[in-house]
Write a protein that holds these residues in place. Structure first.
Motif, mmCIF file in Angstrom:
data_model
loop_
_atom_site.group_PDB
_atom_site.id
_atom_site.type_symbol
_atom_site.label_atom_id
_atom_site.label_comp_id
_atom_site.label_asym_id
_atom_site.label_seq_id
_atom_site.Cartn_x
_atom_site.Cartn_y
_atom_site.Cartn_z
ATOM 1 N N THR A 58 -43.711 -26.463 69.254
ATOM 2 C CA THR A 58 -44.456 -26.422 68.214
ATOM 3 C C THR A 58 -44.101 -25.649 66.907
ATOM 4 O O THR A 58 -44.652 -25.902 66.122
ATOM 5 C CB THR A 58 -46.046 -25.979 68.759
ATOM 6 N N GLY A 59 -43.232 -24.770 66.947
ATOM 7 C CA GLY A 59 -42.804 -23.945 65.855
ATOM 8 C C GLY A 59 -42.104 -24.846 65.110
ATOM 9 O O GLY A 59 -42.365 -24.859 63.765
ATOM 10 N N TYR A 75 -44.564 -26.048 62.498
ATOM 11 C CA TYR A 75 -44.791 -25.036 61.331
ATOM 12 C C TYR A 75 -43.631 -24.931 60.326
ATOM 13 O O TYR A 75 -43.720 -24.695 59.054
ATOM 14 C CB TYR A 75 -45.472 -23.875 61.808
ATOM 15 N N ARG A 76 -42.327 -25.220 60.994
ATOM 16 C CA ARG A 76 -41.358 -25.089 59.964
ATOM 17 C C ARG A 76 -40.909 -26.322 59.132
ATOM 18 O O ARG A 76 -40.835 -26.339 57.984
ATOM 19 C CB ARG A 76 -39.735 -25.178 61.000
ATOM 20 N N ARG A 94 -34.024 -24.700 60.344
ATOM 21 C CA ARG A 94 -33.883 -23.436 61.031
ATOM 22 C C ARG A 94 -33.185 -22.311 60.212
ATOM 23 O O ARG A 94 -32.656 -21.452 60.963
ATOM 24 C CB ARG A 94 -32.796 -23.837 61.996
ATOM 25 N N ALA A 103 -42.374 -20.375 57.269
ATOM 26 C CA ALA A 103 -43.403 -20.791 58.494
ATOM 27 C C ALA A 103 -44.112 -19.807 59.095
ATOM 28 O O ALA A 103 -45.394 -20.014 59.246
ATOM 29 C CB ALA A 103 -42.389 -21.619 59.529
ATOM 30 N N SER A 104 -43.634 -18.469 58.985
ATOM 31 C CA SER A 104 -44.751 -17.677 59.510
ATOM 32 C C SER A 104 -45.718 -17.161 58.622
ATOM 33 O O SER A 104 -46.812 -16.975 59.122
ATOM 34 C CB SER A 104 -43.650 -16.378 59.807
ATOM 35 N N SER A 125 -48.154 -20.438 58.257
ATOM 36 C CA SER A 125 -48.746 -20.822 59.196
ATOM 37 C C SER A 125 -50.258 -19.969 59.460
ATOM 38 O O SER A 125 -50.926 -20.084 60.315
ATOM 39 C CB SER A 125 -48.158 -20.527 60.464
ATOM 40 N N ARG A 142 -53.090 -24.730 60.226
ATOM 41 C CA ARG A 142 -53.260 -25.014 61.739
ATOM 42 C C ARG A 142 -54.117 -26.052 62.120
ATOM 43 O O ARG A 142 -53.666 -26.745 63.133
ATOM 44 C CB ARG A 142 -54.056 -23.458 62.271
ATOM 45 N N GLY A 167 -44.841 -21.966 71.702
ATOM 46 C CA GLY A 167 -45.570 -21.723 70.409
ATOM 47 C C GLY A 167 -46.151 -20.251 70.580
ATOM 48 O O GLY A 167 -45.581 -19.295 71.041
ATOM 49 N N ARG A 168 -47.312 -19.852 69.599
ATOM 50 C CA ARG A 168 -47.946 -18.781 69.585
ATOM 51 C C ARG A 168 -49.266 -18.786 70.141
ATOM 52 O O ARG A 168 -49.830 -17.842 70.744
ATOM 53 C CB ARG A 168 -47.969 -18.241 68.006
ATOM 54 N N ASP A 169 -49.838 -19.935 69.888
ATOM 55 C CA ASP A 169 -51.400 -19.979 70.370
ATOM 56 C C ASP A 169 -51.641 -21.245 71.216
ATOM 57 O O ASP A 169 -52.635 -21.774 71.301
ATOM 58 C CB ASP A 169 -52.016 -20.535 69.015
ATOM 59 N N MET A 170 -50.760 -21.600 72.081
ATOM 60 C CA MET A 170 -50.750 -22.612 73.077
ATOM 61 C C MET A 170 -51.924 -22.416 73.927
ATOM 62 O O MET A 170 -52.689 -23.335 74.325
ATOM 63 C CB MET A 170 -49.411 -22.912 73.789
ATOM 64 N N ARG A 195 -41.953 -11.038 60.942
ATOM 65 C CA ARG A 195 -42.705 -12.183 61.822
ATOM 66 C C ARG A 195 -43.678 -11.814 62.748
ATOM 67 O O ARG A 195 -44.592 -12.450 62.981
ATOM 68 C CB ARG A 195 -41.379 -13.258 62.114
ATOM 69 N N ASP A 206 -47.493 -12.830 62.700
ATOM 70 C CA ASP A 206 -47.877 -13.941 63.558
ATOM 71 C C ASP A 206 -49.018 -13.314 64.528
ATOM 72 O O ASP A 206 -49.798 -13.852 64.917
ATOM 73 C CB ASP A 206 -46.558 -14.448 64.576
ATOM 74 N N ARG A 246 -52.603 -12.154 61.961
ATOM 75 C CA ARG A 246 -53.302 -12.962 61.129
ATOM 76 C C ARG A 246 -54.685 -13.020 62.019
ATOM 77 O O ARG A 246 -54.808 -13.084 63.098
ATOM 78 C CB ARG A 246 -52.470 -14.412 61.000
HETATM 79 O O1 DC Z 1 -41.252 -20.801 67.288
HETATM 80 P P1 DC Z 1 -40.786 -20.699 66.028
HETATM 81 O O2 DC Z 1 -39.931 -19.344 65.589
HETATM 82 O O3 DC Z 1 -39.814 -21.838 65.484
HETATM 83 O O4 DC Z 1 -42.039 -20.510 64.929
HETATM 84 C C1 DC Z 1 -42.003 -20.431 63.271
HETATM 85 C C2 DC Z 1 -43.212 -19.724 62.895
HETATM 86 O O5 DC Z 1 -44.301 -20.824 62.952
HETATM 87 C C3 DC Z 1 -43.824 -18.722 63.595
HETATM 88 O O6 DC Z 1 -42.942 -17.436 62.938
HETATM 89 C C4 DC Z 1 -45.014 -18.857 63.449
HETATM 90 C C5 DC Z 1 -45.500 -20.203 63.427
HETATM 91 N N1 DC Z 1 -45.977 -20.656 64.672
HETATM 92 C C6 DC Z 1 -47.243 -20.629 64.869
HETATM 93 O O7 DC Z 1 -47.960 -19.889 64.089
HETATM 94 N N2 DC Z 1 -47.727 -21.189 65.867
HETATM 95 C C7 DC Z 1 -47.342 -21.838 66.850
HETATM 96 N N3 DC Z 1 -47.655 -22.393 67.841
HETATM 97 C C8 DC Z 1 -45.767 -21.981 66.622
HETATM 98 C C9 DC Z 1 -45.238 -21.502 65.668
#
Ligand code: DC
Length: 219
Positions: free
Chosen positions: A34-35, A38-39, A90, A98-99, A102, A108, A128-131, A177, A181, A184
């Motif tokens: 899922t990152g 956001y990228r 990348r 992205a960080s 997002s 979101r 991801g971060r919030d799955m 980051r 992340d 927030r």
């Molecule tokens: O996983 P990644 O490093 O490719 O993600 C890039 C940025 O996207 C990460 O620094 C924060 C955001 N992100 C997010 O907020 N929520 C997610 N589910 C995945 C990524």
């Protein structure tokens, strides 16, 4: 049969993508990074030179955004308005953008349906971060993968082909980051209450995946 969703959250460089790829092969399901979404947003913000801190400009931009994943062989490629942008998302600049972008709740919200729609038709591992906390609170099994900052920085550094790379810069960028992340307000990076936490600092990818498989079997 109820579709199975497995979530893997964690900070940058903990090994989520490599682990998700291997785990998805072992389980015979797809994995969704899922990152990348956001990228993709950050890529378009940069390309279209959007003032994303301005609500009106951001909302107009998001209305016109056409991001989606397309299945190719057994993985997803990221399309933006019909163009494959997978190879352009990348760079270190896109990682930072992205960080920071997002953290905007509008961003979101715009990506929520894309993620949930995939889960309607496929068994999948979502990383991801919030799955586990926000997008799939009812996931079958949740993991939170983390590792020591120095180890994450070293791994990222080793993966970089760039001759001008600098370990201290890589470490600093990951630190920024991590801070963005997890601090927030909207869907911060934090383990779900019911997530299995795995410290990957001193484990190989195979050891992490074995641990996960055992926990999935028991669940
Ligand atoms: O996983 P990644 O490093 O490719 O993600 C890039 C940025 O996207 C990460 O620094 C924060 C955001 N992100 C997010 O907020 N929520 C997610 N589910 C995945 C990524």
């Amino acid at each position: 049969m109820r579709l199975k969703i497995i979530t893997i959250d964690g900070p940058a460089g903990a090994g989520k993508t490599t682990v998700s790829k291997l785990l998805s092969k072992k389980l015979g399901c797809v994995y969704v990074d899922t990152g990348a979404l956001y990228r993709g947003v950050a890529f378009e913000i940069q390309r279209q030179d959007i003032d994303w801190k301005n609500d009106t400009a951001l909302e107009k931009f998001l209305k016109g955004l056409d991001l989606n994943f397309v299945m190719e062989k057994d993985s997803f490629i990221l399309m933006s308005s019909g163009r494959n942008i997978t190879d352009f998302i990348r760079t270190p600049e896109i990682s930072m953008l992205a960080s920071s972008s997002s953290a905007r709740p509008q961003v979101r919200a715009a990506l929520l349906d894309i993620q949930r729609n995939i889960a309607k038709t496929k068994d999948a591992i979502f990383e991801g971060r919030d799955m586990g906390t926000v997008v799939f609170p009812d996931a079958a099994v949740k993991f939170f993968l983390f590792a020591d900052l120095n180890i994450r920085a070293k791994r990222r550094f080793d993966e970089m082909p760039d001759e001008t790379k600098d370990i201290n810069r890589v470490k600093k960028e990951i630190e920024i980051r991590d801070h963005n992340d997890s601090q927030r307000e909207s869907a911060p990076l934090t383990p779900a209450k019911d997530a299995f936490k795995i410290n990957a600092s001193f484990l190989t990818i195979e050891q992490v995946v074995d641990k996960m498989l055992k926990l999935i079997e028991k669940a």
